[in-house]
Design a protein around this motif. Structure first.
Motif, short mmCIF file in Angstrom:
data_model
loop_
_atom_site.label_atom_id
_atom_site.label_comp_id
_atom_site.label_asym_id
_atom_site.label_seq_id
_atom_site.Cartn_x
_atom_site.Cartn_y
_atom_site.Cartn_z
N GLN A 1 -43.68 56.45 59.83
CA GLN A 1 -43.21 55.09 60.04
C GLN A 1 -41.79 55.12 60.54
OE1 GLN A 1 -45.17 52.36 59.44
NE2 GLN A 1 -43.60 50.92 60.17
N ASN A 2 -41.56 54.56 61.72
CA ASN A 2 -40.24 54.57 62.35
C ASN A 2 -39.65 55.99 62.42
OD1 ASN A 2 -40.20 51.69 62.57
ND2 ASN A 2 -39.68 51.59 60.40
N PRO A 3 -40.38 56.93 63.06
CA PRO A 3 -39.91 58.33 63.11
C PRO A 3 -38.61 58.45 63.89
CG PRO A 3 -41.73 57.99 64.63
CD PRO A 3 -41.63 56.74 63.81
N ARG A 4 -37.85 59.52 63.57
CA ARG A 4 -36.54 59.71 64.16
C ARG A 4 -36.35 61.11 64.75
NH1 ARG A 4 -32.12 56.67 63.95
NH2 ARG A 4 -31.74 58.11 65.68
N GLY A 5 -37.24 61.59 65.55
CA GLY A 5 -37.04 62.76 66.38
C GLY A 5 -36.66 64.02 65.63
N GLY A 6 -35.91 64.91 66.32
CA GLY A 6 -35.56 66.21 65.78
C GLY A 6 -34.21 66.22 65.08
N ARG A 7 -33.70 67.44 64.86
CA ARG A 7 -32.41 67.65 64.20
C ARG A 7 -31.34 67.95 65.25
NH1 ARG A 7 -32.38 72.19 62.07
NH2 ARG A 7 -34.34 72.96 62.95
N GLU A 8 -30.12 67.53 64.98
CA GLU A 8 -29.03 67.74 65.94
C GLU A 8 -28.87 69.21 66.28
OE1 GLU A 8 -24.17 67.20 66.34
OE2 GLU A 8 -25.23 66.27 64.66
N GLU A 9 -28.84 70.08 65.26
CA GLU A 9 -28.60 71.49 65.51
C GLU A 9 -29.73 72.15 66.29
OE1 GLU A 9 -29.94 70.99 61.14
OE2 GLU A 9 -28.71 69.94 62.62
N ALA A 10 -30.90 71.55 66.28
CA ALA A 10 -32.02 72.09 67.05
C ALA A 10 -32.06 71.56 68.48
CB ALA A 10 -33.34 71.78 66.35
N SER A 11 -31.13 70.65 68.80
CA SER A 11 -31.16 70.02 70.13
C SER A 11 -30.33 70.76 71.16
CB SER A 11 -30.67 68.57 70.03
OG SER A 11 -29.26 68.52 69.85
N TYR A 12 -29.54 71.76 70.74
CA TYR A 12 -28.70 72.50 71.68
C TYR A 12 -29.56 73.20 72.73
CZ TYR A 12 -25.18 71.90 68.02
OH TYR A 12 -24.33 71.38 67.07
N ASP A 13 -28.99 73.37 73.91
CA ASP A 13 -29.70 74.02 75.00
C ASP A 13 -29.72 75.54 74.76
OD1 ASP A 13 -30.76 74.96 77.35
OD2 ASP A 13 -29.42 73.83 78.66
N PRO A 14 -30.90 76.14 74.57
CA PRO A 14 -30.95 77.59 74.31
C PRO A 14 -30.51 78.43 75.50
CG PRO A 14 -33.16 76.70 74.62
CD PRO A 14 -32.23 75.52 74.55
N VAL A 15 -30.48 77.83 76.69
CA VAL A 15 -30.05 78.55 77.89
C VAL A 15 -28.54 78.74 77.91
CG1 VAL A 15 -30.06 78.53 80.42
CG2 VAL A 15 -32.06 77.72 79.15
N GLN A 16 -27.82 77.88 77.16
CA GLN A 16 -26.35 77.95 77.12
C GLN A 16 -25.89 78.07 75.66
OE1 GLN A 16 -24.29 75.34 80.17
NE2 GLN A 16 -26.21 74.22 79.96
N PRO A 17 -26.13 79.20 75.02
CA PRO A 17 -25.85 79.33 73.58
C PRO A 17 -24.38 79.18 73.21
CG PRO A 17 -26.36 81.46 74.58
CD PRO A 17 -26.69 80.43 75.60
N ALA A 18 -23.45 79.42 74.16
CA ALA A 18 -22.03 79.33 73.84
C ALA A 18 -21.53 77.89 73.83
CB ALA A 18 -21.22 80.14 74.85
N ILE A 19 -22.29 76.98 74.42
CA ILE A 19 -21.87 75.58 74.51
C ILE A 19 -22.70 74.75 73.53
CG2 ILE A 19 -21.66 73.58 76.01
CD1 ILE A 19 -21.26 75.45 78.34
#
Length: 341
Positions: free
Chosen positions: A259-277
């Motif tokens: 009910q009213n879902p809210r997507g993923g976690r912030e820390e999981a949203s980083y771009d894995p192609v740019q791990p330093a950023i």
């Protein structure tokens, strides 16, 4: 209560928010996502949302200008980036500007988007195609070159919020569920263009069969079944949800439908192609005028895309929502790097 042309609504706490140019979406349970296109849209699953109001159109240049005049807001694209947030970046590349689409003369591969996107100095919401452009005759077009912080700041000023991915997709479907597009199963029913998309060989040739080369006025195409315009095509739109690579699977039992879902976690949203950023990413919805059959078939309600919160482009904008239980005073605009809400 009518779902159209509601003058205002009272939320918990007694404050009133103008909703006269918003549409009431009744809420309900629907099948979100798709198993038939891009992997990030899967798996299709049941989700439920409460009723809410949503802007009838994306926020326009005229509306955003009013916000800037009243608040003095300076968008992310108008400010030079902080070097500390971009380790390894060359100093001469850290200037105020935004990404602008420019069709190349030729392309070597469609996998390299840098062939048609240029980080242009001086490009911003006032000058969408660079320093020599302006929005003098584009008041009814959607505002672009807004980063997530800019969209959130506008929403807070207006006493509204940004839609969740589930709310956005439910509203975009317009009461349809199994159909491919927001208007049915044909992209151009009877040869009629229902949204501002790309016709021709992207990114070199745009035939403009829908009448537009870039953005279009926000009511140029028919509304969907809920009376909402431009949910598909024209511009991508920010949502409030952190990016996740896939949806959660269907609930095992009907009683457990989110009910009213809210997507993923912030820390999981980083771009894995740019791990330093460590720049978090939000979900964009709706596709844009650059979506083409030979490149990006994301002119569908189920389609989604990841966007770093510090990034602005010439094809990304937003619209707002109002929920009965919202307390917008608790929302804080993102800073340049995108600190959590």
């Amino acid at each position: 209560m009518s779902r159209v042309e509601i003058a205002s609504t009272e939320r918990e706490g007694g404050d009133r928010v103008q909703t006269d140019d918003m549409v009431w979406i009744p809420g309900g349970t629907f099948r979100m996502g798709s198993d038939h296109h891009y992997p990030e849209e899967a798996p299709a699953h049941r989700a439920s949302v409460d009723g809410f109001w949503i802007d009838r159109t994306p926020v326009t240049n005229a509306q955003f200008r009013e916000f800037v005049r009243e608040t003095g807001h300076i968008t992310v694209a108008e400010r030079p980036p902080d070097p500390a947030q971009y380790p390894g970046a060359l100093p001469h590349m850290l200037y105020a500007g935004s990404l602008v689409f420019q069709p190349p003369r030729r392309v070597t591969t469609l996998r390299d988007w840098s062939q048609w996107w240029i980080l242009m100095k001086g490009a911003n919401w006032r000058r969408p195609y660079g320093p020599r452009s302006n929005i003098n005759v584009l008041g009814s077009h959607p505002v672009v070159h807004v980063a997530y912080a800019d969209a959130l700041a506008y929403a807070k000023w207006a006493g509204k919020g940004l839609p969740t991915e589930a709310e956005w997709e439910f509203a975009a479907r317009g009461g349809l569920e199994a159909e491919e597009f927001a208007w049915g199963n044909a992209l151009t029913p009877g040869g009629k263009h229902m949204a501002n998309t790309w016709q021709g060989n992207f990114p070199i040739q745009n035939l403009c069969e829908d009448g537009f080369d870039r953005t279009s006025p926000v009511t140029a195409f028919p509304p969907n079944g809920y009376g909402v315009h431009d949910m598909i095509g024209n511009i991508w739109e920010w949502t409030a949800d952190w990016w996740s690579a896939r949806h959660e699977a269907d609930a095992a039992k009907p009683c457990c439908i989110p009910q009213n879902p809210r997507g993923g976690r912030e820390e999981a949203s980083y771009d894995p192609v740019q791990p330093a950023i460590k720049i978090p990413r939000k979900v964009l919805k709706g596709g844009s005028h650059l979506c083409a059959p030979n490149y990006c078939r994301r002119y569908r309600p189920a389609a989604r895309h990841a966007e770093p919160v510090d990034t602005s482009t010439s094809h990304v904008g937003f619209r707002c929502v109002v929920r009965r239980s919202d307390s917008q005073s608790s929302q804080k605009p993102f800073d340049k790097q995108g600190a959590s809400e």
